[in-house]
Design a protein around this motif. Structure first.
Motif, PDB file in Angstrom:
ATOM      1  N   ILE A  40       0.863  -1.180   0.000  1.00  0.00           N
ATOM      2  CA  ILE A  40       0.000   0.000   0.000  1.00  0.00           C
ATOM      3  C   ILE A  40       0.897   1.227   0.000  1.00  0.00           C
ATOM      4  O   ILE A  40       1.821   1.332   0.811  1.00  0.00           O
ATOM      5  CB  ILE A  40      -0.933   0.024   1.227  1.00  0.00           C
ATOM      6  N   VAL A  41       0.636   2.149  -0.932  1.00  0.00           N
ATOM      7  CA  VAL A  41       1.408   3.389  -1.033  1.00  0.00           C
ATOM      8  C   VAL A  41       0.437   4.559  -0.952  1.00  0.00           C
ATOM      9  O   VAL A  41      -0.275   4.852  -1.916  1.00  0.00           O
ATOM     10  CB  VAL A  41       2.215   3.469  -2.348  1.00  0.00           C
ATOM     11  N   THR A  42       0.393   5.244   0.198  1.00  0.00           N
ATOM     12  CA  THR A  42      -0.427   6.443   0.252  1.00  0.00           C
ATOM     13  C   THR A  42       0.261   7.531  -0.580  1.00  0.00           C
ATOM     14  O   THR A  42       1.490   7.601  -0.631  1.00  0.00           O
ATOM     15  CB  THR A  42      -0.637   6.948   1.691  1.00  0.00           C
ATOM     16  N   GLY A  43      -0.532   8.348  -1.244  1.00  0.00           N
ATOM     17  CA  GLY A  43       0.063   9.336  -2.137  1.00  0.00           C
ATOM     18  C   GLY A  43       0.716   8.696  -3.341  1.00  0.00           C
ATOM     19  O   GLY A  43       1.566   9.309  -3.997  1.00  0.00           O
ATOM     20  N   GLY A  44       0.315   7.474  -3.668  1.00  0.00           N
ATOM     21  CA  GLY A  44       0.992   6.707  -4.710  1.00  0.00           C
ATOM     22  C   GLY A  44       0.565   7.026  -6.120  1.00  0.00           C
ATOM     23  O   GLY A  44       0.833   6.236  -7.032  1.00  0.00           O
ATOM     24  N   TYR A  45      -0.050   8.177  -6.341  1.00  0.00           N
ATOM     25  CA  TYR A  45      -0.510   8.547  -7.676  1.00  0.00           C
ATOM     26  C   TYR A  45       0.086   9.868  -8.157  1.00  0.00           C
ATOM     27  O   TYR A  45      -0.317  10.408  -9.188  1.00  0.00           O
ATOM     28  CB  TYR A  45      -2.048   8.617  -7.711  1.00  0.00           C
ATOM     29  N   SER A  46       1.065  10.411  -7.409  1.00  0.00           N
ATOM     30  CA  SER A  46       1.739  11.626  -7.864  1.00  0.00           C
ATOM     31  C   SER A  46       3.150  11.674  -7.307  1.00  0.00           C
ATOM     32  O   SER A  46       3.445  11.067  -6.265  1.00  0.00           O
ATOM     33  CB  SER A  46       0.970  12.879  -7.429  1.00  0.00           C
ATOM     34  N   GLY A  47       4.036  12.369  -7.995  1.00  0.00           N
ATOM     35  CA  GLY A  47       5.389  12.596  -7.520  1.00  0.00           C
ATOM     36  C   GLY A  47       6.156  11.327  -7.211  1.00  0.00           C
ATOM     37  O   GLY A  47       6.082  10.335  -7.937  1.00  0.00           O
ATOM     38  N   ILE A  48       6.887  11.347  -6.097  1.00  0.00           N
ATOM     39  CA  ILE A  48       7.694  10.181  -5.746  1.00  0.00           C
ATOM     40  C   ILE A  48       6.817   8.995  -5.360  1.00  0.00           C
ATOM     41  O   ILE A  48       7.227   7.847  -5.483  1.00  0.00           O
ATOM     42  CB  ILE A  48       8.701  10.488  -4.626  1.00  0.00           C
ATOM     43  N   GLY A  49       5.612   9.267  -4.895  1.00  0.00           N
ATOM     44  CA  GLY A  49       4.700   8.172  -4.581  1.00  0.00           C
ATOM     45  C   GLY A  49       4.309   7.394  -5.823  1.00  0.00           C
ATOM     46  O   GLY A  49       4.265   6.156  -5.802  1.00  0.00           O
ATOM     47  N   LEU A  50       4.057   8.106  -6.899  1.00  0.00           N
ATOM     48  CA  LEU A  50       3.720   7.463  -8.170  1.00  0.00           C
ATOM     49  C   LEU A  50       4.891   6.639  -8.686  1.00  0.00           C
ATOM     50  O   LEU A  50       4.712   5.500  -9.143  1.00  0.00           O
ATOM     51  CB  LEU A  50       3.322   8.521  -9.197  1.00  0.00           C
ATOM     52  N   GLU A  51       6.095   7.190  -8.605  1.00  0.00           N
ATOM     53  CA  GLU A  51       7.268   6.453  -9.067  1.00  0.00           C
ATOM     54  C   GLU A  51       7.515   5.227  -8.188  1.00  0.00           C
ATOM     55  O   GLU A  51       7.881   4.155  -8.687  1.00  0.00           O
ATOM     56  CB  GLU A  51       8.498   7.362  -9.049  1.00  0.00           C
ATOM     57  N   ARG A 108      -5.917 -10.505   2.694  1.00  0.00           N
ATOM     58  CA  ARG A 108      -4.533 -10.502   2.217  1.00  0.00           C
ATOM     59  C   ARG A 108      -3.563  -9.992   3.279  1.00  0.00           C
ATOM     60  O   ARG A 108      -3.902  -9.111   4.066  1.00  0.00           O
ATOM     61  CB  ARG A 108      -4.409  -9.638   0.960  1.00  0.00           C
ATOM     62  N   PRO A 109      -2.339 -10.513   3.287  1.00  0.00           N
ATOM     63  CA  PRO A 109      -1.300  -9.931   4.143  1.00  0.00           C
ATOM     64  C   PRO A 109      -0.835  -8.612   3.539  1.00  0.00           C
ATOM     65  O   PRO A 109      -1.073  -8.335   2.350  1.00  0.00           O
ATOM     66  CB  PRO A 109      -0.189 -10.976   4.104  1.00  0.00           C
ATOM     67  N   LEU A 110      -0.179  -7.802   4.342  1.00  0.00           N
ATOM     68  CA  LEU A 110       0.391  -6.546   3.857  1.00  0.00           C
ATOM     69  C   LEU A 110       1.892  -6.580   4.108  1.00  0.00           C
ATOM     70  O   LEU A 110       2.341  -6.527   5.251  1.00  0.00           O
ATOM     71  CB  LEU A 110      -0.249  -5.356   4.567  1.00  0.00           C
ATOM     72  N   HIS A 111       2.660  -6.693   3.039  1.00  0.00           N
ATOM     73  CA  HIS A 111       4.111  -6.830   3.163  1.00  0.00           C
ATOM     74  C   HIS A 111       4.825  -5.486   3.296  1.00  0.00           C
ATOM     75  O   HIS A 111       5.880  -5.402   3.932  1.00  0.00           O
ATOM     76  CB  HIS A 111       4.667  -7.593   1.953  1.00  0.00           C
ATOM     77  N   MET A 112       4.260  -4.455   2.684  1.00  0.00           N
ATOM     78  CA  MET A 112       4.887  -3.130   2.734  1.00  0.00           C
ATOM     79  C   MET A 112       3.802  -2.072   2.814  1.00  0.00           C
ATOM     80  O   MET A 112       2.857  -2.083   2.024  1.00  0.00           O
ATOM     81  CB  MET A 112       5.734  -2.863   1.487  1.00  0.00           C
ATOM     82  N   LEU A 113       3.954  -1.169   3.767  1.00  0.00           N
ATOM     83  CA  LEU A 113       3.091   0.002   3.877  1.00  0.00           C
ATOM     84  C   LEU A 113       3.983   1.224   3.763  1.00  0.00           C
ATOM     85  O   LEU A 113       4.845   1.447   4.618  1.00  0.00           O
ATOM     86  CB  LEU A 113       2.339   0.006   5.210  1.00  0.00           C
ATOM     87  N   ILE A 114       3.802   1.981   2.698  1.00  0.00           N
ATOM     88  CA  ILE A 114       4.631   3.166   2.456  1.00  0.00           C
ATOM     89  C   ILE A 114       3.752   4.397   2.631  1.00  0.00           C
ATOM     90  O   ILE A 114       2.892   4.694   1.794  1.00  0.00           O
ATOM     91  CB  ILE A 114       5.276   3.121   1.061  1.00  0.00           C
ATOM     92  N   ASN A 115       3.954   5.086   3.745  1.00  0.00           N
ATOM     93  CA  ASN A 115       3.154   6.263   4.082  1.00  0.00           C
ATOM     94  C   ASN A 115       3.795   7.494   3.457  1.00  0.00           C
ATOM     95  O   ASN A 115       4.585   8.201   4.081  1.00  0.00           O
ATOM     96  CB  ASN A 115       3.051   6.387   5.606  1.00  0.00           C
ATOM     97  N   SER A 116       3.433   7.733   2.187  1.00  0.00           N
ATOM     98  CA  SER A 116       4.103   8.750   1.384  1.00  0.00           C
ATOM     99  C   SER A 116       3.287  10.021   1.213  1.00  0.00           C
ATOM    100  O   SER A 116       3.846  11.067   0.878  1.00  0.00           O
ATOM    101  CB  SER A 116       4.429   8.164  -0.003  1.00  0.00           C
ATOM    102  N   ALA A 117       1.989   9.961   1.430  1.00  0.00           N
ATOM    103  CA  ALA A 117       1.146  11.141   1.225  1.00  0.00           C
ATOM    104  C   ALA A 117       1.491  12.226   2.241  1.00  0.00           C
ATOM    105  O   ALA A 117       1.886  11.938   3.372  1.00  0.00           O
ATOM    106  CB  ALA A 117      -0.327  10.760   1.336  1.00  0.00           C
ATOM    107  N   GLY A 118       1.321  13.474   1.835  1.00  0.00           N
ATOM    108  CA  GLY A 118       1.586  14.553   2.777  1.00  0.00           C
ATOM    109  C   GLY A 118       1.308  15.914   2.180  1.00  0.00           C
ATOM    110  O   GLY A 118       1.159  16.068   0.968  1.00  0.00           O
TER     111      GLY A 118
END
Length: 334
Positions: A40-51, A108-118
């Motif tokens: 899960i990548v919060t903010g994962g649709y713009s900037g470094i989150g998207l990448e 489902r298990p969650l292997h990585m949570l990337i809290n990128s939104a801000g």
């Protein structure tokens, strides 16, 4: 300053990863096969989150991207394989709970949570609870989200949580007596610095509590990235003097220089390194930059790199944890 830790903790010092400021997220992943991993990548649709989302998905992971307006995010992620869009507003506790519940119900298990939104340097605004928006979005929302997703992180057996912080933490720590600027004059940069110090402290406390359950936590300074959407509130005065570009291209990062601008791909590299690198196996609770663990520096250091003592203090980390539980009304099922 916390620099020497117990045998189970990680020294806040570089490990000579072989990477640096110019490293890209793709180079960090290399030939790793992430098939079967859920991210899960919060903010994962713009900037470094998207990448970050793109690189992890192309390596085989299934990536869930929660967005406040999924319909607007759809175009940004249209060409990324194995990516699922969801709805989430980090300023809305009910929205956080709803998103987490839907994920948990998937089994489902969650292997990585990337809290990128801000958000950064926002004018004063408050959520429905009266909490200052930068502290609420950048820290409290992610604290609640991580707590609600805790069963899935534990289920993974070997999970990582990455909190995207900033070198701006050097401008100040958490004011535990008045975190929401109810009794002091609001300063957008002090509020941002507080939220970014909170991101680092959260990783310190979460790693301490989570390692027995197979969950390790890291915090990250991505670098200075002029194209990042996080700066949408900045005025001309905020960004002056303007960054130097060469033929409309970002000036390349140079080894050992923490002040150089990075491309989006370079900016995402430390997110990805903390999420997937085998070099970090058995480690955690540290602040990272340039795809390596950062140096712990004195409070009065003038350098742009390194982590300040108030952000890695274990007592402050526990104090923030207790405050966050009180403000959100949410506790981890540890």
């Amino acid at each position: 300053m916390k620099t020497s830790l117990s045998n189970e903790e990680t020294l806040q010092a570089p490990i000579s990863s072989g990477f640096g400021p110019q490293t890209t997220a793709q180079e960090v992943v290399g030939d790793l096969d992430l098939t079967g991993k859920i991210v899960i990548v919060t903010g994962g649709y713009s900037g470094i989150g998207l990448e970050t989302s793109r690189v992890l998905a192309e390596a085989g992971a299934t990536v869930i991207v929660p967005a406040r307006t999924p319909e607007k995010a759809r175009a940004a992620v249209a060409n990324i394989p194995r990516l699922e869009l969801e709805a989430l507003d980090l300023m809305d506790p009910a929205s956080i709970d709803g998103f987490a519940q839907r994920f948990l119900e998937s089994g489902r298990p969650l292997h990585m949570l990337i809290n990128s939104a801000g958000i950064m340097a926002a004018p004063l605004s408050r959520d429905a609870r009266g909490y200052e928006s930068q502290f609420a979005t950048n820290h409290l929302g992610h604290f609640q989200l991580t707590a609600r997703l805790w069963p899935a992180l534990r289920q993974a057996g070997n999970a990582r949580v990455v909190s995207v912080s900033s070198r701006a933490h050097r401008m100040g720590g958490v004011d535990f007596s008045d975190p929401n600027f109810e009794h002091r004059e609001y300063d957008k940069w002090q509020a941002y610095a507080q939220s970014k110090s909170a991101n680092v402290l959260f990783a310190v406390a979460l790693d301490t509590k989570g390692r027995a359950h197979g969950v390790r936590a890291f915090s990250v300074h991505p670098g200075l990235i002029p194209s990042s959407d996080v700066g949408r509130f900045l005025t001309e005065e905020d960004v002056a003097p303007k960054p130097v570009l060469q033929n409309e291209q970002v000036k390349p990062a140079v080894e050992g220089k923490g002040e150089y601008l990075k491309s989006t791909s370079q900016g995402a590299s430390t997110n990805v390194w903390c999420a997937v690198s085998p070099q970090l196996e058995g480690l955690g609770g540290v602040y990272c930059e340039d795809a390596d663990i950062a140096e712990a520096v004195p409070a009065d250091s003038l350098q742009g790199t390194g982590v300040r003592p108030w952000a890695i203090n274990s007592e402050y980390a526990e104090q923030l944890w207790q405050l966050s539980e009180k403000l959100t009304g949410v506790k981890f099922d540890l």
